[in-house]
Design an enzyme around this catalytic site. Structure first.
Site, PDB file in Angstrom:
ATOM      1  N   ASP A 188      -4.893   2.699   2.692  1.00  0.00           N
ATOM      2  CA  ASP A 188      -6.225   1.507   3.607  1.00  0.00           C
ATOM      3  C   ASP A 188      -6.097   2.037   4.952  1.00  0.00           C
ATOM      4  O   ASP A 188      -4.754   1.782   6.456  1.00  0.00           O
ATOM      5  CB  ASP A 188      -5.510   0.420   4.124  1.00  0.00           C
ATOM      6  CG  ASP A 188      -5.655  -0.917   2.505  1.00  0.00           C
ATOM      7  OD1 ASP A 188      -6.304  -0.023   1.661  1.00  0.00           O
ATOM      8  OD2 ASP A 188      -4.872  -1.964   2.695  1.00  0.00           O
TER       9      ASP A 188
ATOM     10  N   ARG B  99     -13.779   0.992  -4.736  1.00  0.00           N
ATOM     11  CA  ARG B  99     -12.762   1.224  -3.212  1.00  0.00           C
ATOM     12  C   ARG B  99     -12.385   3.458  -3.246  1.00  0.00           C
ATOM     13  O   ARG B  99     -11.639   3.587  -2.767  1.00  0.00           O
ATOM     14  CB  ARG B  99     -11.652   0.485  -2.575  1.00  0.00           C
ATOM     15  CG  ARG B  99     -11.828  -0.640  -2.498  1.00  0.00           C
ATOM     16  CD  ARG B  99     -10.213  -1.195  -1.757  1.00  0.00           C
ATOM     17  NE  ARG B  99     -10.563  -2.283  -1.512  1.00  0.00           N
ATOM     18  CZ  ARG B  99      -9.306  -3.168  -0.976  1.00  0.00           C
ATOM     19  NH1 ARG B  99      -8.139  -2.630  -0.644  1.00  0.00           N
ATOM     20  NH2 ARG B  99      -9.809  -5.006  -0.485  1.00  0.00           N
TER      21      ARG B  99
ATOM     22  N   ASP C 278      -0.938  -2.540  -3.855  1.00  0.00           N
ATOM     23  CA  ASP C 278      -2.369  -3.504  -3.783  1.00  0.00           C
ATOM     24  C   ASP C 278      -3.324  -1.985  -3.281  1.00  0.00           C
ATOM     25  O   ASP C 278      -3.941  -1.696  -4.636  1.00  0.00           O
ATOM     26  CB  ASP C 278      -1.990  -4.220  -2.240  1.00  0.00           C
ATOM     27  CG  ASP C 278      -3.748  -4.468  -1.933  1.00  0.00           C
ATOM     28  OD1 ASP C 278      -4.162  -4.638  -2.716  1.00  0.00           O
ATOM     29  OD2 ASP C 278      -3.691  -4.880  -0.971  1.00  0.00           O
TER      30      ASP C 278
ATOM     31  N   ASP D 150       1.178  -0.945   0.161  1.00  0.00           N
ATOM     32  CA  ASP D 150      -0.076   0.008  -0.471  1.00  0.00           C
ATOM     33  C   ASP D 150       0.843   1.753   0.195  1.00  0.00           C
ATOM     34  O   ASP D 150       1.900   1.028   0.575  1.00  0.00           O
ATOM     35  CB  ASP D 150      -1.190   0.195   1.205  1.00  0.00           C
ATOM     36  CG  ASP D 150      -1.770  -0.835   1.375  1.00  0.00           C
ATOM     37  OD1 ASP D 150      -2.367  -1.679   0.206  1.00  0.00           O
ATOM     38  OD2 ASP D 150      -2.078  -1.555   2.523  1.00  0.00           O
TER      39      ASP D 150
END
Length: 661
Positions: free
Chosen positions: A191, A238, A187, A165
Site C-alpha cells: 500500500d 489492484r 490486507d 500489509d
C-alpha cells in the site's frame, strides 16, 4: 584519498544484456561490441543483469535519487528485536536480513525510518507475519530482496478486519521496492498511500492474494510512481490500482493466473482511478479480466502490450504524459516479458552484495570497512576509474570480497601510496594488504610510487601489495614498484596460503616477487627494471617457502622482459627471514620467455645462504636469456608432471581458480 574521475562505460539496457538467450527465443539478436585497443589487457564487456545495478531507476532516481542507507553502517540481523532497532534508528543503516524473522505479535509493524536499506541476504531473507511501515515524512528508503509473507487471517479474504500489509507507506518519498516476494498477507500486499512521492516498484512478485498493490488514499494528485517488471500471479485486484496519481508509469509487467471468483467488477488488472495519468508499455496480460481500465476523469495511454486470453475492459483515453520527459529507460519487448519476469523477479542470490566507490563510499577502505565481519555471502566492491591515493587493508575478519575496477583497462583504476619500509616496516609500507581468505581483485593497478632517488634511506623496500590470506586471486591486475613490489606471504612459516595471478603485469628491480605463499603466476608479464648497472640490476624472486611445502613460486606460460643490459638480472635468490633455516625457497620458471638481460648463472646466494640449497629450477625456458648449464637446474619431464598449476593450488580443498574461465 584523491579520486580522479575517468570515463565510464555506458551501461547496457535494463535486461537485454543479461538475457541474450531468452531474448533470442523471440527472434531478437544483440550486436557485439569490438574491444577497444589498450596498452594492457582490456576488460571484458560487463554482462549486466536486472539486479546488477544496485541503484534505482524511474521516479525513485529523480530529485537527488534514492540511496537508502548507503554510506552508513552495515549490519546483519537474524531476529525481530535487532531488525526493529536498526530500522527505526535515526542514522543511516544498511540492514541485511539473514534467514527468516518471525514477527510477534502476529501482524505487528516494523517501523522503517529514513535513510535505510533493508535487503535480504542471498535469496533466503524473510519477514513472516509482520509489516514494514513507513510513517509520514519518511524518505530515502530501499527495500530489496525479501520475502514478506503470511499474515493472512483465515476467512478474511477481503481484508476488512485487519490491516496487515506487507509494506505500507504514508506520505513517504524516495522509496525503491525491488526484487521482493509478497504473498498471503492480511490486507494489501503493498500500500503506497497519502501523497507518497518518487517511488519505484520493480521486479517484485505479488502472489496468492486478493489485493496486490494499491496507490492513493488521497484527494491530492501528487504521487509519481514507476512500476516495472513485476509479476502479478494468483491475485484478484489492484495489479495495481492507482488513485489520483500525478504520474503512474507501468511497463514490462506480467499479469497471469488471475484469481477467478466470478466477480464481474472487482477482478481486474491495472486501474487508473480519479485523476490519475497512467502510461502502460510493453506489458503482458494472460488470462486477465479487465486488463486495463480507467475512470472517466483519468487518462490512460497504452502501447505495445500483449493480451492473451483476456476479456473485459481495455480503456484508453487522454494523452497522460511522456515518461521520457522525466527519465531515460528502454522497455523490453512485450513478448519477452513472461520469460524475463519469471526468471528474474523476486529475491535473487546476488542482490545486496555490491558496494560502490566513490558513489556510496568515498574510499576503497571505507567500502571494505562496511563489509560485515564474518560475511558468508560474497561482496563485490566496484571501484570507478580514477586514482585512489590511499592505503587499503582487508582484515582476516572480512573474507569473500572482490575488488573490481570498472574501467575499460586495468590502468584506468589505480590504488597507490608512497610509504617506504623505513617509515612503517616492510609490511607497513604496502599500499594494499590482504589478510582475508577468498579475496579477489580484477581490472586494477596497485602501485607504490615512493621515489627512491628523492630520499636517502637505509632500505628502499616499498610494497605495492602484500597478501597473507589463502585462496587469493588476481586477474588482469598490475603491480608497480621497485624493490619488494609484490609479497605473497602466509600468517606463519608452517601455514600454506595460495595465490593465483593470471594476466598480470608485475614490475620492479630487487626481490620484487617474494614471500612464502604458494603462488602461481600464469600468462603474465614480469618486467625487470634497470637500476643503471652494467652487471647487477637486481633479482626477480626471493622465495622463503617452508621446507615442508613442496610448492613455492610457479611462473608459467609467461614472459619476463627487461631493458636492462644483457646478463645483468638474476632470476632469484633464497630468502631466509631472520636467518630462518627452515625457509627453503622453491621457484620454478616454466614455459616462460626470458630476455637477454637474464644472467647466464641466474640464481645467486643471499645473506650467507647458498642458492644451491634452495629448490630452484627451470623447465622449457625459451628466448635469448634461456640456456641449459650446470648453474641452471632443469626439471625433468617426469618431475614436471607433478609441478603443474593444479598441483600448486589444489590443496586439500580442491581449489581450482584457473578452471573458472
Amino acid at each position: 584519498m584523491t579520486h580522479i574521475p575517468g570515463k565510464r562505460l555506458p551501461r547496457p539496457g535494463p535486461v537485454l544484456a543479461a538475457v541474450t538467450a531468452l531474448v533470442a527465443t523471440f527472434g531478437l539478436g544483440l550486436a557485439g561490441e569490438a574491444k577497444a585497443a589498450a596498452p594492457r589487457a582490456a576488460t571484458p564487456a560487463k554482462t549486466a543483469g536486472p539486479f546488477d545495478d544496485d541503484r534505482p531507476h524511474g521516479f525513485a532516481s529523480l530529485t537527488g535519487g534514492t540511496t537508502g542507507g548507503a554510506g552508513g553502517r552495515v549490519v546483519t540481523v537474524t531476529d525481530q528485536a535487532s531488525l526493529a532497532r536498526y530500522a527505526s534508528a535515526p542514522e543511516p543503516y544498511v540492514i541485511r536480513v539473514a534467514g527468516s524473522i518471525a514477527v510477534e505479535p502476529f501482524g505487528s509493524d516494523i517501523v522503517v525510518a529514513s535513510d535505510k536499506t533493508i535487503v535480504g541476504v542471498g535469496d533466503t531473507g524473510e519477514i513472516v507475519h509482520g509489516e514494514l511501515h513507513l510513517n509520514p515524512g519518511t524518505h530515502n528508503v530501499v527495500i530489496r530482496n525479501l520475502t514478506i509473507r503470511d499474515s493472512y487471517v483465515e476467512g478474511d479474504w477481503d481484508g476488512k478486519t485487519t490491516d496487515f500489509d506487507a509494506i505500507q507507506m504514508d506520505g513517504a518519498d524516495h522509496v525503491w521496492i525491488d526484487h521482493n516476494t509478497f504473498t498471503h498477507m492480511g490486507d494489501g500486499l503493498l500500500d503506497i498511500r497519502k501523497d507518497s512521492q518518487y517511488v519505484t516498484v520493480s521486479w517484485n512478485r505479488f502472489t496468492h492474494h486478493n489485493k496486490a498493490l494499491g496507490i492513493g488514499w488521497t484527494s491530492d494528485v501528487r504521487t509519481q510512481i514507476t512500476i516495472d517488471h513485476n509479476w502479478f500471479s494468483g491475485t484478484k485486484q489492484r495489479n495495481p490500482s492507482a488513485d489520483n496519481c500525478a504520474y503512474a508509469h507501468l511497463y514490462n509487467n506480467y499479469l497471469s493466473g488471475q484469481v477467478a471468483d466470478g466477480d464481474p467488477v472487482w477482478t481486474y488488472g491495472n486501474y487508473a482511478r480519479g485523476r490519475t495519468k497512467m502510461v502502460i508499455e510493453n506489458s503482458y496480460y494472460d488470462g486477465v479480466q479487465h486488463p486495463y481500465q480507467a475512470d472517466a476523469t483519468a487518462e490512460l495511454v497504452q502501447r505495445g502490450s500483449i493480451l492473451r486470453h483476456t476479456s473485459g475492459r481495455t480503456d484508453e483515453h487522454g494523452t497522460a504524459f511522456d515518461p521520457h520527459a522525466f527519465y531515460d529507460y528502454r522497455p523490453d519487448p512485450a513478448a519477452a516479458v513472461p520469460a524475463l519476469v519469471e526468471r528474474f523477479s523476486g529475491p535473487q542470490q546476488r542482490i545486496g552484495t555490491v558496494l560502490r566507490v566513490p558513489g556510496e563510499y568515498p574510499t576503497v577502505q571505507s567500502a571494505v570497512d562496511a563489509v560485515p565481519d564474518g560475511n558468508t555471502v560474497p561482496v563485490t566492491i566496484e571501484i570507478a576509474p580514477g586514482t585512489y591515493r590511499e592505503k587499503v587493508y582487508v582484515p582476516p575478519s572480512k573474507p569473500r570480497i572482490t575488488l573490481l575496477g570498472t574501467g575499460r583497462d586495468r590502468s584506468d583504476t589505480v590504488i597507490v601510496y608512497d610509504t617506504p619500509a623505513e617509515y612503517g616496516g616492510s609490511s607497513g609500507s604496502a599500499t594494499v594488504r590482504v589478510a582475508a581468505n577468498d579475496t579477489t581483485a580484477r581490472h586494477l593497478t596497485f602501485s607504490n610510487d615512493f621515489d627512491e632517488a628523492a630520499v636517502e634511506l637505509k632500505g628502499e623496500q616499498a610494497l605495492a601489495m602484500k597478501t597473507t590470506g589463502d585462496r587469493i586471486v588476481f586477474e588482469d591486475t598490475a603491480f608497480l614498484g621497485n624493490q619488494d613490489t609484490l609479497m605473497t606471504d602466509s600468517p606463519k612459516l608452517t601455514t600454506t596460503s595460495r595465490v593465483y595471478l593470471r594476466n598480470a603485469y608485475i614490475e620492479g628491480d630487487v626481490d620484487f616477487v617474494y614471500g612464502r605463499a604458494t603462488t602461481v603466476i600464469e600468462r603474465s608479464v614480469i618486467r625487470a627494471l634497470s637500476r643503471g648497472s652494467a652487471t647487477n640490476n637486481g633479482y626477480i624472486t626471493a622465495a622463503s617457502t617452508w621446507k615442508g611445502n613442496p610448492y613455492g613460486f610457479l611462473i608459467t606460460d609467461s614472459r619476463i622482459v627487461s631493458d636492462a643490459p644483457a646478463g645483468s638480472v638474476h632470476l632469484g635468490r633464497p630468502w631466509h627471514p631472520g636467518g630462518e633455516p627452515d625457509a627453503v625457497g622453491q621457484v620454478l620458471i616454466r614455459n616462460t620467455g626470458l630476455p637477454a638481460a637474464i644472467k647466464s648463472a641466474p640464481w645467486t646466494d643471499m645473506s650467507g645462504f647458498s642458492w644451491k640449497d634452495a629448490r630452484f629450477a627451470e623447465y622449457r625456458s625459451h628466448g635469448p636469456g634461456a640456456a641449459v648449464t650446470v648453474d641452471r637446474p632443469q626439471l625433468s619431464d617426469a618431475d614436471a608432471r607433478s609441478y603443474t598449476v593444479a598441483d600448486y593450488l589444489r590443496g586439500t580443498d580442491g581449489w581450482a581458480p584457473y578452471a573458472r574461465r
